[in-house]
Design a protein around this motif. Sequence first.
Motif, short mmCIF file in Angstrom:
data_model
loop_
_atom_site.label_atom_id
_atom_site.label_comp_id
_atom_site.label_asym_id
_atom_site.label_seq_id
_atom_site.Cartn_x
_atom_site.Cartn_y
_atom_site.Cartn_z
N MET A 100 -24.24 -30.43 -29.90
CA MET A 100 -23.99 -29.00 -30.05
C MET A 100 -22.52 -28.66 -29.88
N LEU A 101 -21.85 -29.34 -28.97
CA LEU A 101 -20.43 -29.11 -28.70
C LEU A 101 -19.64 -30.28 -29.29
N ASP A 102 -19.24 -30.12 -30.51
CA ASP A 102 -18.56 -31.21 -31.22
C ASP A 102 -17.08 -31.20 -30.86
N ILE A 103 -16.79 -31.56 -29.60
CA ILE A 103 -15.42 -31.44 -29.09
C ILE A 103 -14.83 -32.78 -28.68
N GLY A 104 -15.49 -33.86 -29.07
CA GLY A 104 -14.93 -35.19 -28.84
C GLY A 104 -14.68 -35.50 -27.37
N ASP A 105 -13.48 -36.05 -27.08
CA ASP A 105 -13.14 -36.46 -25.72
C ASP A 105 -13.05 -35.28 -24.75
N ASP A 106 -12.87 -34.07 -25.28
CA ASP A 106 -12.79 -32.90 -24.40
C ASP A 106 -14.09 -32.68 -23.64
N TYR A 107 -15.18 -33.23 -24.14
CA TYR A 107 -16.47 -33.08 -23.45
C TYR A 107 -16.38 -33.59 -22.03
N GLU A 108 -15.67 -34.70 -21.82
CA GLU A 108 -15.56 -35.29 -20.49
C GLU A 108 -14.74 -34.44 -19.54
N ARG A 109 -13.97 -33.50 -20.07
CA ARG A 109 -13.10 -32.66 -19.24
C ARG A 109 -13.67 -31.26 -19.01
N LEU A 110 -14.94 -31.04 -19.40
CA LEU A 110 -15.55 -29.73 -19.19
C LEU A 110 -15.66 -29.42 -17.70
N SER A 111 -15.46 -28.15 -17.35
CA SER A 111 -15.51 -27.72 -15.94
C SER A 111 -16.89 -27.92 -15.34
N GLU A 112 -17.92 -27.70 -16.15
CA GLU A 112 -19.31 -27.91 -15.72
C GLU A 112 -20.04 -28.71 -16.79
N ARG A 113 -20.82 -29.67 -16.37
CA ARG A 113 -21.62 -30.42 -17.32
C ARG A 113 -22.67 -29.50 -17.93
N PRO A 114 -22.86 -29.55 -19.25
CA PRO A 114 -23.90 -28.73 -19.86
C PRO A 114 -25.30 -29.05 -19.33
N THR A 115 -25.49 -30.24 -18.78
CA THR A 115 -26.79 -30.60 -18.21
C THR A 115 -27.01 -30.01 -16.82
N GLU A 116 -25.96 -29.38 -16.26
CA GLU A 116 -26.05 -28.86 -14.90
C GLU A 116 -25.76 -27.35 -14.81
N LEU A 117 -25.69 -26.69 -15.93
CA LEU A 117 -25.39 -25.26 -15.93
C LEU A 117 -26.49 -24.47 -15.22
N PRO A 118 -26.12 -23.48 -14.40
CA PRO A 118 -27.15 -22.63 -13.78
C PRO A 118 -27.77 -21.71 -14.82
N ASP A 119 -28.91 -21.13 -14.48
CA ASP A 119 -29.61 -20.24 -15.42
C ASP A 119 -28.68 -19.13 -15.90
N GLY A 120 -28.70 -18.90 -17.20
CA GLY A 120 -27.93 -17.80 -17.78
C GLY A 120 -26.48 -18.12 -18.08
N ARG A 121 -26.02 -19.28 -17.68
CA ARG A 121 -24.63 -19.66 -17.99
C ARG A 121 -24.63 -20.55 -19.23
N PHE A 122 -23.63 -20.35 -20.08
CA PHE A 122 -23.61 -21.11 -21.34
C PHE A 122 -22.18 -21.34 -21.80
N TYR A 123 -22.06 -22.29 -22.70
CA TYR A 123 -20.80 -22.53 -23.39
C TYR A 123 -20.87 -21.85 -24.76
N TYR A 124 -19.87 -21.04 -25.04
CA TYR A 124 -19.71 -20.44 -26.37
C TYR A 124 -18.78 -21.35 -27.15
N TYR A 125 -19.25 -21.81 -28.32
CA TYR A 125 -18.45 -22.72 -29.12
C TYR A 125 -18.46 -22.25 -30.57
N ASP A 126 -17.26 -22.05 -31.11
CA ASP A 126 -17.08 -21.64 -32.50
C ASP A 126 -16.70 -22.89 -33.29
N THR A 127 -17.59 -23.35 -34.16
CA THR A 127 -17.34 -24.59 -34.90
C THR A 127 -16.20 -24.44 -35.90
N ARG A 128 -15.88 -23.23 -36.31
CA ARG A 128 -14.80 -23.04 -37.29
C ARG A 128 -13.43 -23.12 -36.64
#
Length: 248
Positions: free
Chosen positions: A202-230
């Motif tokens: 879903m987040l086609d961001i390559g190596d930047d995935y490893e530098r995310l502040s929060e792992r998408p697998t550990e996000l609390p309820d209601g928190r999300f990453y907004y990603y614009d593929t364009r």
Amino acid sequence: MAPGGLILGTEVKTGDLFKVELKHLQHTLICGVSGAGKSILLHLLCAQMLALPDFEEVILADLKDGVEFDRYRENGKATVVWEFDDVVTVVDRLAELARERSAVMRANRWQLWRGGRVALIVDEFTELQTAIDAATEREDKSKAKRLMTNLLSLARRARAYGIIIVIAVQKATDDAIPSALRNLLGCRLVLRCGSSLMARSMLDIGDDYERLSERPTELPDGRFYYYDTRTGALRRVQAHIVPGVELL
């Protein structure tokens, strides 16, 4: 509600409201495990679209008996459907609307539609995909094929005609939503995912995935990453809860 845009929540890093201007609004895919907050986002979008004069109609499709969107049935701008045949009918209507608007735009030499917007919001697309896959009778197969053809056509062209598609799924796998359709949904709202593999798709961001502040697998309820593929824009957002919405 924000004039000229949709507020999706509060940006975690800055504490500022996170707003998407309507002129930048894209077809959107919402993904996250059960209980992660898809309903929060769906109701947040529904409530604002129905309140904004920029939208003339909001079509809400939920094959789980329409329960999720029942609270909007009395709103004059909302069309709520939950039977497969009714979904086919409203998507047929949107395809015809796209053709009508295209003709008007050609006649006036417009590049973008200048009138009211229409939104199609589908909760848990997997239910719809299951109905499509289960079609065995000739007539049902024809409806299923026409539905998918129209959805793909709308996803490719209808944004310019003021028609926006929002689809929610738990897992954005090929058996839940065809990749041809998924890849046309340029905005991704990624809630807590069941696996890093799903989050990476879903987040086609390559190596930047490893530098995310929060792992998408550990996000609390209601928190999300907004990603614009364009544009590659990535934001971490805490969604707002619409008053009166009951969360499980």
